[in-house]
Motif scaffolding. Structure first.
Motif, short mmCIF file in Angstrom:
data_model
loop_
_atom_site.label_atom_id
_atom_site.label_comp_id
_atom_site.label_asym_id
_atom_site.label_seq_id
_atom_site.Cartn_x
_atom_site.Cartn_y
_atom_site.Cartn_z
N ALA A 264 -4.76 9.90 -2.86
CA ALA A 264 -3.78 9.57 -3.91
C ALA A 264 -3.89 10.61 -5.02
N ARG B 109 -4.67 10.37 3.24
CA ARG B 109 -5.64 9.43 2.69
C ARG B 109 -5.86 9.59 1.19
N GLN C 249 0.97 9.56 -2.45
CA GLN C 249 -0.04 9.26 -1.43
C GLN C 249 0.17 10.25 -0.30
N THR D 289 2.43 8.12 -8.49
CA THR D 289 1.40 8.50 -7.52
C THR D 289 2.05 9.08 -6.28
N THR E 269 5.14 4.16 4.21
CA THR E 269 4.30 3.34 3.32
C THR E 269 3.34 2.44 4.11
#
Length: 404
Positions: A14, A12, A9, A7, A180
């Motif tokens: 994903a 906002r 990110q 994934t 993160t």
């Protein structure tokens, strides 16, 4: 066949990490390309990702993290973005996207700085307010020069938020944050058309359904209500606690319980501003709802074209004590959850019987609605008087990356 994709990110949104990351030296650019599809996503999720990509804003840094390329984690600036929506009738829908980024740096290379304006909201109570700020959960090294602010902790649905109080004037706070952690405790707006699968909205160039949205920062959640103007929920004691509130315009049949349209004026992790509108006879009313990261209250600004009596108040009577001469009203006793509602305005007002604010012969009404978490035993910073002072210190901010 199932694929165990990683994934990415990106702010906002994903996305599946199925792409090639093309980097270029010199300007440290990073070009990404990929595809989202329905299935496996629902059609609403796919269209939401497509719209989010096209709504990315280039003015502020965005945190980007990767499952399979974590060494590329960092802060970036968007230089271009595009997504092509292709519908194969009955079979599938795809969104082929490309995003070009300029790398600003990793958590170890850059500081984030919040340029707090220091503006005090114009008020009728000779208040200077309290200068405060709440960075993301998990930040580190908060620096304000030779004078240090005080701190308090507010625990919300996202975890423990550190709020810096009495931030020195004339100072631009700087702090570090792993990418993160950047979105933790953020202000956000979600499309709740499908309640079980809400879609968080990116940017301001996004349609917002007038009857299906939620505005939240993990401490306060605001949503439409079928029986009131909106529902203001406070996260205390490990759960959301609900109170219904109305706004009204004299001459209308009742309080406004539905809205004709909704649009976004600001949408970034520090603050979201949602504008709602409602037809009047004649003209229209607009209500701007604003929520900041780390705040215990939502701010409102109700406007109409011709003078009338405007109000924001509890939908049912809750015994309250008026401190209108000082800018606020609060519940007299703790409720069943151990809290007390609090509300107020920066300008002179009359306390509403139900609990709230009302003002006659005006075309605008500013107000705030929040909760004294802990009621009569609220800690310093969460008492009704503290919330009033934090509202008066109107501190719109913009976040930038600077080399450490």
């Amino acid at each position: 066949m199932a694929y165990n994709w990683g994934t990415i990110q990106l702010s906002r949104t994903a996305l599946r990490e199925t792409f090639t990351a093309t980097e270029q030296g010199g300007n440290r650019s990073l070009s990404l390309a990929g595809q989202e599809s329905n299935p496996p996503l629902t059609r609403a999720q796919l269209v939401g990702a497509h719209d989010n990509i096209n709504a990315l804003q280039g003015q502020s840094p965005v945190a980007v993290t990767f499952t399979d390329k974590p060494e590329r984690n960092g802060y970036y600036q968007v230089t271009s973005c595009a997504s092509t929506l292709i519908e194969y009738r009955v079979e599938m829908v795809t969104a082929d996207w490309t995003i070009a980024l300029d790398r600003l740096g990793s958590a170890g290379e850059v500081d984030l700085q919040s340029r707090l304006t220091g503006v005090v909201r114009l008020n009728d109570f000779a208040l200077t307010g309290e200068r405060w700020h709440a960075p993301p959960i998990g930040h580190f090294g908060y620096f304000t020069g030779t004078s240090n602010p005080t701190t308090m902790t507010r625990t919300g649905a996202d975890g423990a938020v550190t709020v810096y109080r009495s931030v020195p004037t004339g100072v631009i706070p700087r702090w570090g944050c792993d990418p993160t952690n950047y979105l933790k405790g953020r202000a956000r707006i979600t499309d709740t058309t499908v309640p079980a699968a809400p879609i968080e909205l990116e940017g301001t160039e996004r349609p917002v359904p007038a009857a299906a949205w939620a505005l939240s920062n993990g401490l306060v959640n605001i949503a439409p209500s079928a029986s009131a103007s909106f529902d203001v929920q406070a996260y205390t004691g490990g759960a959301w606690r609900s109170k219904l509130w109305n706004v009204s315009v004299a001459g209308s049949a009742s309080s406004i319980t539905s809205w004709d349209s909704a649009s976004l004026l600001r949408n970034d992790p520090e603050q979201v501003i949602l504008r709602l509108s409602k037809s009047q006879s004649p003209g229209r009313a607009t209500l701007d709802l604003s929520l900041r990261r780390g705040s215990r209250f939502v701010e409102g600004y109700l406007q109409i074209g011709t003078s009338a009596t405007l109000a924001a108040y509890r939908s049912t009577l809750e015994t309250n004590t008026s401190f209108a001469a000082s800018g606020y009203v609060t519940a007299t006793s703790n409720d069943a959850d151990g809290n007390r509602f609090a509300a107020g305005s920066a300008r002179t007002f009359t306390a509403h019987t139900n609990g709230g604010v009302t003002k006659a012969a005006t075309t605008s009404l500013d107000f705030w609605i929040g909760v004294a978490a802990g009621g009569g035993s609220a800690v310093s910073g969460d008492a009704a008087l503290d919330l009033r002072n934090q509202y008066v210190a109107c501190l719109p901010e913009a976040t930038y990356c600077v080399r450490r």
